[in-house]
Design an enzyme around this catalytic site. Structure first.
Site, PDB file in Angstrom:
ATOM      1  N   LYS A 114       0.854  -1.195   0.000  1.00 54.49           N
ATOM      2  CA  LYS A 114       0.000   0.000   0.000  1.00 54.49           C
ATOM      3  C   LYS A 114       0.889   1.243   0.000  1.00 54.49           C
ATOM      4  CE  LYS A 114      -3.602   0.167   2.724  1.00 54.49           C
ATOM      5  NZ  LYS A 114      -4.381   0.114   4.008  1.00 54.49           N
TER       6      LYS A 114
HETATM    7  O1  G3P Z   1      -7.702   0.976   5.366  1.00 59.13           O
HETATM    8  C1  G3P Z   1      -7.842   2.363   5.585  1.00 59.13           C
HETATM    9  C2  G3P Z   1      -8.640   2.585   6.785  1.00 59.13           C
HETATM   10  O2  G3P Z   1      -8.050   1.895   7.854  1.00 59.13           O
HETATM   11  C3  G3P Z   1      -8.898   3.997   7.183  1.00 59.13           C
HETATM   12  O3  G3P Z   1     -10.025   3.896   7.965  1.00 59.13           O
HETATM   13  O4  G3P Z   1     -11.539   4.303   9.818  1.00 59.13           O
HETATM   14  O5  G3P Z   1      -9.179   5.144   9.932  1.00 59.13           O
HETATM   15  O6  G3P Z   1     -10.823   6.195   8.382  1.00 59.13           O
HETATM   16  P1  G3P Z   1     -10.398   4.963   9.079  1.00 59.13           P
END
Ligand code: G3P
Length: 222
Positions: free
Chosen positions: A86
């Site tokens: 990633k």
């Molecule tokens: O995979 C990306 C994700 O973990 C971001 O999620 O919930 O931190 O916005 P969030």
């Protein structure tokens, strides 16, 4: 549509991987940091839990393209070339994605906020793009609309990159992107469990069992 666990917690990954039909695990530096463990032993343990055939995603933290490429190649080799790297969609990240493509390394462009972020990542050679649905919506954007537009651009330009939608805070957001052409979703374990958390299902099953109990003796003796 593929379903990934968005977590680096081995206990949660074990449980969800065992109970649900998932296609792999996505991690990021924030999720890894929460576990307070060294990166490679943790990632290898996650690989062991999910087996060799499911997909595992690990993110780079370097800033300039040369360092991103070196870090990605190190992760790639340590994980026996069975990992997707990633990389955030910075200018340096996009350059790194292009270079890694030539090395045959699979990449996912992350921190995607706009259709043009996704377009440039796919054009550079990213195998996957990850639009951040909830974070887009916290900026007053429309996460579902972003997915629809990326889908349209990828179809028009015949890009084969897959859209793995990420960053969800509720099941409604997940359903909306599922209806909008996302190839996959990555969801935290608590939210995956919400897919089946419908009180009516439990009540129906209890009622079926109660009704069955009333006739069981009769049926068994026939
Ligand atoms: O995979 C990306 C994700 O973990 C971001 O999620 O919930 O931190 O916005 P969030």
């Amino acid at each position: 549509m593929k379903l990934f666990i968005d977590s680096a917690n081995v206990e949660q990954i074990k449980k969800i991987n065992n109970d649900y039909p998932v296609d792999g695990v996505t991690t990021n530096p924030s999720l890894i940091a929460k576990e307070n463990r060294s990166l490679f032993p943790l990632i290898k343990e996650i690989r062991n839990i999910i087996g060799e055939t499911k997909l595992l995603f690990v993110q780079t933290i370097s800033v300039d393209s040369e360092s991103i490429v070196n870090e990605a190649l190190r992760i790639w080799e340590i994980l026996n070339r069975n990992v997707i790297i990633k990389i955030p969609v910075t200018v340096e990240g996009i350059r790194a994605i292009g270079i890694l493509k030539k090395h045959g390394v699979k990449t996912l462009a992350t921190t995607v906020y706009t259709p043009m972020n996704a377009y440039i990542a796919a054009k550079a050679g990213a195998d996957f793009v990850a639009p951040y649905v909830n974070r887009i919506e916290n900026l007053n954007g429309n996460g579902t609309q972003v997915i629809k537009e990326i889908r349209q651009i990828f179809s028009n330009t015949k890009f084969s990159s897959e859209i793995i939608s990420a960053s969800f805070k509720n099941v409604q957001q997940i359903k909306a992107v599922s209806l909008s052409g996302s190839d996959g979703i990555t969801v935290n374990p608590q939210l995956i469990e919400k897919f089946l958390e419908i009180p009516s299902i439990k009540e129906d099953v209890q009622q079926f069992n109660l009704d069955w109990e009333t006739v069981r003796d009769e049926v068994d003796s026939n």
